[in-house]
Design an enzyme around this catalytic site. Sequence first.
Site, mmCIF file in Angstrom:
data_model
loop_
_atom_site.group_PDB
_atom_site.id
_atom_site.type_symbol
_atom_site.label_atom_id
_atom_site.label_comp_id
_atom_site.label_asym_id
_atom_site.label_seq_id
_atom_site.Cartn_x
_atom_site.Cartn_y
_atom_site.Cartn_z
ATOM 1 N N ARG A 168 0.668 -1.046 -0.213
ATOM 2 C CA ARG A 168 0.467 0.144 -0.179
ATOM 3 C C ARG A 168 0.656 1.338 0.027
ATOM 4 O O ARG A 168 0.606 1.953 -1.070
ATOM 5 C CB ARG A 168 -0.353 0.274 1.128
ATOM 6 C CG ARG A 168 -2.042 -1.340 1.071
ATOM 7 C CD ARG A 168 -2.913 -0.588 2.513
ATOM 8 N NE ARG A 168 -4.073 -0.013 2.175
ATOM 9 C CZ ARG A 168 -4.429 1.288 3.331
ATOM 10 N NH1 ARG A 168 -4.468 0.900 4.374
ATOM 11 N NH2 ARG A 168 -5.309 1.697 3.069
ATOM 12 N N CYS A 217 -0.885 6.468 8.835
ATOM 13 C CA CYS A 217 -1.134 5.206 8.424
ATOM 14 C C CYS A 217 -2.426 5.090 7.467
ATOM 15 O O CYS A 217 -2.024 6.098 6.197
ATOM 16 C CB CYS A 217 -1.828 3.737 9.791
ATOM 17 S SG CYS A 217 -3.318 4.548 10.142
#
Length: 291
Positions: free
Chosen positions: A178, A236
């Site tokens: 990611r 995050c």
Amino acid sequence: MQQRSPIVSPETLRARLGAPDVRIVDVRWVMGSPGAGRLGYEEGHIPGAIFLDLDTELAAATGPGRHPLPEPADLSARLEAVGIGDADDIVVYDDVGGWIAARLWWMLDDLGHERVRVLDGGLPAWLAAGFPTTTAEPGPRPRGHLHLHERWTNVIDREGIVAGLGRIVLLDARGGPRYRGEVEPIDPVPGHIPTARNAPADTNVGPDRRLLPGSILAERFDALGVTGTGPVVTSCGSGVTACFTSLAMRVAGLPDPILYPGSYSDWSRAGLPVAIGPEPGERPGLQPAAD
């Protein structure tokens, strides 16, 4: 004064199971599967544990990112309603090593409730130790009295990130694929915030999903450049797993970092530049963006 450890072992929790001042909170959660955490709780949980839902009880309905921080008064009222008060030792757990549980730990810690810890290794470690679970839910407790700070303190918003790029040390706790922009299951644009350094949450734990020793964590964070530099900010996808970075840094004996609650889910929805690939990327020429 030495800070209280933010984690507790299954063995220590087992020895205190049933103590009147121990409150156990199950916060299991699965991205993209609403209700999966609650279902897991109903199928078996640590005796005495209550369940709180990340999406609906530990996040605001609106705000920057996918899991905005709730108003402190709203969080306090929710916890009081399930019988949590100032004198309680709160133990939070999940089934993924603490990444979700760290969110409630961080919130309570930031708001001044020091008696909160994450179960090291979570439910898998509890089961591996041979300790029991139950499907019985605890009965209601009298409403608690919880006095928390009135506002969040150790946080930064998107405008602060824009202004600080190149000066702050920005850590991204998402997994490598990611971060590099190879996959993006939920946010609109793949990649990462420019200058962010990848610090995957799963590198903080061993094969048993328990946190690595503090000395090893300290070496890892030192390699990421968090010591002797500018302010450290954790991020995050939506400000949840970033709290696990904060917890790991506390275990490592490092200064507490700043949390970017909106994280990449806020940044990627604002039309701001992103970086692709394994390198942090250069600071783009940016002005603080308006909502």
